[in-house]
Design an enzyme around this catalytic site. Structure first.
Site, PDB file in Angstrom:
ATOM      1  N   HIS A 242       0.858  -1.192   0.000  1.00  0.00           N
ATOM      2  CA  HIS A 242       0.000   0.000   0.000  1.00  0.00           C
ATOM      3  C   HIS A 242       0.894   1.243   0.000  1.00  0.00           C
ATOM      4  O   HIS A 242       1.460   1.617   1.022  1.00  0.00           O
ATOM      5  CB  HIS A 242      -0.906  -0.004   1.221  1.00  0.00           C
ATOM      6  CG  HIS A 242      -2.089   0.921   1.098  1.00  0.00           C
ATOM      7  ND1 HIS A 242      -2.070   2.051   0.297  1.00  0.00           N
ATOM      8  CD2 HIS A 242      -3.319   0.895   1.677  1.00  0.00           C
ATOM      9  CE1 HIS A 242      -3.246   2.665   0.398  1.00  0.00           C
ATOM     10  NE2 HIS A 242      -4.021   1.989   1.230  1.00  0.00           N
TER      11      HIS A 242
ATOM     12  N   HIS B 219      -2.795   6.997  -0.794  1.00  0.00           N
ATOM     13  CA  HIS B 219      -3.814   7.556   0.095  1.00  0.00           C
ATOM     14  C   HIS B 219      -3.259   8.263   1.328  1.00  0.00           C
ATOM     15  O   HIS B 219      -3.950   8.407   2.330  1.00  0.00           O
ATOM     16  CB  HIS B 219      -4.807   6.472   0.516  1.00  0.00           C
ATOM     17  CG  HIS B 219      -5.462   5.793  -0.630  1.00  0.00           C
ATOM     18  ND1 HIS B 219      -6.127   4.594  -0.522  1.00  0.00           N
ATOM     19  CD2 HIS B 219      -5.543   6.131  -1.948  1.00  0.00           C
ATOM     20  CE1 HIS B 219      -6.583   4.229  -1.703  1.00  0.00           C
ATOM     21  NE2 HIS B 219      -6.243   5.150  -2.596  1.00  0.00           N
TER      22      HIS B 219
ATOM     23  N   TYR C 166      -0.752   7.333   3.376  1.00  0.00           N
ATOM     24  CA  TYR C 166      -0.158   6.503   4.420  1.00  0.00           C
ATOM     25  C   TYR C 166       1.371   6.539   4.299  1.00  0.00           C
ATOM     26  O   TYR C 166       1.920   7.345   3.552  1.00  0.00           O
ATOM     27  CB  TYR C 166      -0.726   5.095   4.354  1.00  0.00           C
ATOM     28  CG  TYR C 166      -2.227   5.057   4.597  1.00  0.00           C
ATOM     29  CD1 TYR C 166      -2.752   5.410   5.843  1.00  0.00           C
ATOM     30  CD2 TYR C 166      -3.109   4.715   3.584  1.00  0.00           C
ATOM     31  CE1 TYR C 166      -4.121   5.404   6.073  1.00  0.00           C
ATOM     32  CE2 TYR C 166      -4.487   4.709   3.798  1.00  0.00           C
ATOM     33  CZ  TYR C 166      -4.990   5.058   5.050  1.00  0.00           C
ATOM     34  OH  TYR C 166      -6.344   5.068   5.273  1.00  0.00           O
TER      35      TYR C 166
END
Length: 368
Positions: A167, A170, A172
């Site tokens: 990931h 977004h 993070y």
């Protein structure tokens, strides 16, 4: 327009999918003490039975002191949590599906009022533009985090998962290194260009590739927008996008999962002669990597409305078929529609449009 392209097989390295539909990773936060259990396994199994080609799990965090921002987020470390994830993978495989965990570190982001026991970490002790929170990571912290991602990916392969997704979107941790507003470092992990700020991600990718070997498919999720600033952009031109993404593909990424709010919107609308390519389309064109597109597939409203308790009606898939027929991207991720309806893929394949009911906001509160 035929939907045959949507239900044609896809193969990359050791991964073969029956169709081009990916269940998008969606945070559920329903793993008590960070351990996925039978309810989580059943949730993913039902989507495999409903014919999703590939399931990407919700974000599951690496072994760092403050790697999650809500208490119900699952761990991808520790004997008990890994045993729970093996139960999930086995359940999906028994149903004929393919699955990969999304490996995550939430950085300094907030997930509500809950606070982890250790200070949150980020590139420069910032959660957003001018918004201080937590501590700036030392070079030792960075090295340990890179190793934690590699260990999680190695565990995913050992447990029998079919792929793994990092990931990097977004807002993070990995994305906080990409973004100039949250990465103000002056060492080798910072810099004035996106290429310089991508070093942290590239080191994670290389470490993961070394951990899983050459033939295990590796996905990286990326986005322009951040939860801290929806209008943020890392790349304003195709050249900047190349500088951002090409080194990550060279480091070992096989598939770029390109997150945007609405998959049909062009990424660089001022560019002529490219048929309004979306984010995934440009990423594929510029890097040569396979790509996953995502964003309000089959729904009339985008996902930000879900945060305010809004549902969404259904929408036609003609635009999706057109873009896939011209090979703009390789796979399409479906989130909220699959969250509300485990049988969404099967209904689309068999032409049962009348049976589709869109997204119900109340489904966010359960593992149906």
């Amino acid at each position: 327009m035929s939907d045959n392209i949507l239900f044609s097989p896809f193969t990359l390295k050791g991964l073969t999918l029956a169709n081009r539909i990916v269940m998008a990773p969606m945070t559920r936060g329903m793993a008590p003490a960070g351990v996925p259990g039978e309810a989580n396994a059943d949730y993913y199994r039902r989507r495999a039975e409903g014919e999703a080609g590939l399931i990407l799990t919700e974000g599951t965090v690496v072994d760092r002191p403050a790697s999650r921002n809500m208490p119900g987020i699952p761990f991808f470390h520790g004997e008990e949590s890994l045993a729970g994830w093996k139960q999930v993978a086995d359940a999906v495989h028994r149903a004929g599906g393919r699955i990969g965990p999304q490996i995550w570190h939430t950085g300094s982001t907030r997930g509500g009022e809950w606070q982890p026991e250790a200070p949150v970490e980020s590139p420069s002790g910032l959660v957003g533009p001018g918004d201080a929170r937590g501590v700036a990571m030392s070079e030792e912290d960075i090295a340990d985090t890179v190793a934690a991602f590699a260990q999680a990916a190695a565990d995913a392969k050992r447990l029998g998962f079919d792929t793994v997704e990092l990931h990097g979107a977004h807002g993070y941790l990995i994305d906080q290194f990409f973004w100039a507003a949250t990465n103000q470092r002056t060492d080798a992990f910072g810099g004035t260009t996106i290429a310089q700020r991508s070093r942290f991600a590239a080191e994670i990718v290389r470490a993961v590739r070394n951990a899983v070997g050459a033939d295990f498919p590796l996905i990286l999720r990326v986005s322009q927008w951040k939860q801290q600033e929806y209008a943020a952009r890392l790349a304003n031109t195709p050249q900047e996008m190349t500088e951002w993404l090409a080194p990550l593909v060279e480091a070992g990424v096989d598939i770029l999962h390109c997150s945007q709010r609405r998959f049909w919107e062009p990424e660089f609308p001022e560019q002529d002669g490219n048929e309004g390519l979306n984010f995934a389309g440009w990423a594929k064109k510029l890097t040569g990597a396979a790509t996953i597109s995502v964003g309000s597939v089959g729904l009339s409203g985008d996902f930000f409305g879900a945060f305010g308790g809004q549902g969404s009606g259904t929408a036609a898939l003609d635009n999706l078929y057109t873009r896939m027929e011209r090979e703009e991207f390789d796979l399409i991720a479906v989130g909220r529609a699959l969250l509300s309806d485990p049988g969404w893929v099967q209904k689309v394949r068999t032409g049962r449009a009348a049976d589709l009911h869109g997204f119900r906001a109340e489904d966010l509160a359960s593992l149906n």
